[in-house]
Scaffold this active site. Structure first.
Site, short mmCIF file in Angstrom:
data_model
loop_
_atom_site.label_atom_id
_atom_site.label_comp_id
_atom_site.label_asym_id
_atom_site.label_seq_id
_atom_site.Cartn_x
_atom_site.Cartn_y
_atom_site.Cartn_z
N LYS A 7 -31.25 -15.74 3.36
CA LYS A 7 -32.35 -15.50 2.41
C LYS A 7 -32.86 -16.84 1.93
CE LYS A 7 -34.27 -11.87 0.34
NZ LYS A 7 -34.25 -10.49 0.84
N1 GLU Z 1 -36.99 -8.94 2.51
C1 GLU Z 1 -36.60 -7.74 3.19
C2 GLU Z 1 -35.20 -7.31 2.78
O1 GLU Z 1 -34.73 -7.66 1.72
C3 GLU Z 1 -36.81 -7.83 4.68
C4 GLU Z 1 -36.01 -8.88 5.39
C5 GLU Z 1 -36.37 -9.06 6.86
O2 GLU Z 1 -37.18 -8.31 7.36
O3 GLU Z 1 -35.80 -9.97 7.46
O4 GLU Z 1 -34.56 -6.55 3.45
#
Ligand code: GLU
Length: 433
Positions: free
Chosen positions: A123
């Site tokens: 993240k």
């Molecule tokens: N931000 C989204 C999540 O928390 C999507 C992450 C992604 O598609 O890599 O799952």
């Protein structure tokens, strides 16, 4: 660029309570501990799985539109890569912190494992207020952030995506910046891109569609059907608004929704397509005909069948969990419920379908996007949606089965499923020394 090291010597069970709002990472670890105990996880593996692979802080100097120089702080945490490249969004928000990004990265590891896609967890985040920045400033922040992390991102290494405060345009800038440095176009370095630049059909709707599918699967466990259920949605961004629309299309009655400024309610149901049109025009829910205002706190406690928190972390805490009337909570946000609130909700027999299962539709279609980019061959929307439905329904059943077998909540069952898959693959790979 600096890499942060914080030596810690944890043992299983050292995070039993959670903090009821202070630290998202502690909230994640409290569930991780409970699941590790139930699984009888080897203490050595516990240490391996809790520790992020890498945490990076970057300084992002940016020339603002008025000529000033501003320096923003960004992070990228790569939590685990045992099952594949790191995967996870980039968040632009003024409350971003390393602790939060670390928790969000770990949640991505468990989430990808729960839906059984070949990714690890990562993240990123930048401390900024996207509302108060111009498009050009946002572009400069995104490009410099990406350039600072050039060596860490990559289709086989770490693949970002949208999260709060970012969108397909942001992802196009990430893709372009990475590609300029690589000297060729690399679409598969990031997902959630615009359709014309290697994006996948159905990606924008994927998280909301996944939530609708999970609400549909969960409803019978509390004697409900999605059709006719009264639903409250907290948050009206990409996730909340599309979840509301999809549930509305399935015949559910959306009785209240909110955004950061507050909510609106109508016990007879809100016309969601009309509300979305109203919101697109004025960027506000206020004054939508036939609705009464309601605060974000009161909204969570409204009489309803299904509650979909799709805003921020730590919204449902010990102090308000007892007042919640929903029979089912389907978590659209990451980390909306604290561990102490979970205990209260479990005591009331509220079915909480956890974030790492409920909102996994987004990353699942991100996986499809990555596959399509690498193959250079793009699927019809119906194909994307069918495959998404297969994965969401199967994952829901896997978690339900785990919950039944071990007599635990859906949350702990989902953690157990995710952790056991990552632990297994870590063991099979063995430790490189
Ligand atoms: N931000 C989204 C999540 O928390 C999507 C992450 C992604 O598609 O890599 O799952």
């Amino acid at each position: 660029m600096s890499t942060i090291a914080e030596p810690q010597f944890p043992t299983i069970g050292s995070h039993p309570q959670g903090t009821d709002s202070a630290s998202p990472f502690e909230e994640m670890m409290s569930r991780f501990d409970l699941a590790a105990q139930k699984l009888g996880l080897d203490p050595g593996l516990y240490k391996v799985l809790r520790e992020p692979v890498r945490e990076t802080k970057v300084s992002i100097p940016v020339a603002m539109d008025d000529g000033r120089i501003e320096v923003f702080i960004g992070y990228r945490v790569l939590h685990n890569i045992a099952r594949g490249p790191g995967k996870g969004g980039i968040r632009f928000d003024k409350n971003v912190s390393l602790d939060e990004v670390r928790a969000l990265a770990a949640w991505m590891t468990w989430k990808c494992a729960v839906v059984n896609i070949p990714f690890g967890g990562a993240k990123g985040g930048v401390i900024c207020d996207p509302q108060s920045l111009s498009r050009a400033e946002l572009e400069r922040i995104t490009r410099r952030y990406t350039a600072e992390l050039m060596d860490q991102f990559g289709p086989e290494k770490d693949v970002p995506a949208p999260d709060m405060g970012t969108n397909p345009q942001t992802m196009a800038w990430v893709m372009d910046t990475y590609s300029m440095h690589a000297r060729h176009t690399v679409t598969s370095v990031v997902t959630g891109k615009p359709l014309s630049l290697g994006g996948s059909r159905g990606r924008v709707e994927a998280t909301g569609r996944g939530l609708m599918l999970i609400a549909r699967e969960a409803a019978p466990l509390r004697g409900l059907t999605l059709k006719g259920s009264r639903i409250v949605v907290q948050g009206f961004g990409n996730v909340g608004s599309i979840a509301a629309r999809m549930c509305h299309e399935q015949g559910a009655k959306i009785v209240a929704v909110s955004d950061i400024h507050g909510g609106i309610q109508n016990a007879n149901g809100i016309d969601i397509p009309a509300l979305i049109a109203h919101y697109e025009k004025g960027k506000s829910l206020k004054g939508f005909p036939g609705t009464q205002p309601v605060s974000n706190e009161a909204l969570l406690e409204l009489d309803c069948d299904i509650l979909i928190p799709a805003a921020n972390e730590n919204q449902i805490r010990q102090k308000n969990a007892g007042n919640i009337k929903a029979k089912i909570i389907v978590e659209g946000a990451n980390g909306p419920t604290t561990q102490r609130a979970d205990e209260v909700l479990n005591g009331k027999n509220v079915l909480v379908v956890p974030d790492i299962l409920a909102n996994a539709g987004g990353v699942t279609v991100s996986y499809f996007e990555w596959v399509q980019d690498r193959a250079g061959f793009f699927w019809r929307e119906s194909e994307v949606n069918e495959r998404l439905e297969d994965i969401m329904v199967q994952s829901f059943r896997d978690v339900a089965q785990m919950a039944e077998k071990y007599g635990v909540s859906f949350r702990i069952a989902a953690y157990m499923l995710g952790i056991s898959r990552v632990a297994h693959d870590t063991m099979v790979r063995g430790l490189y020394a």
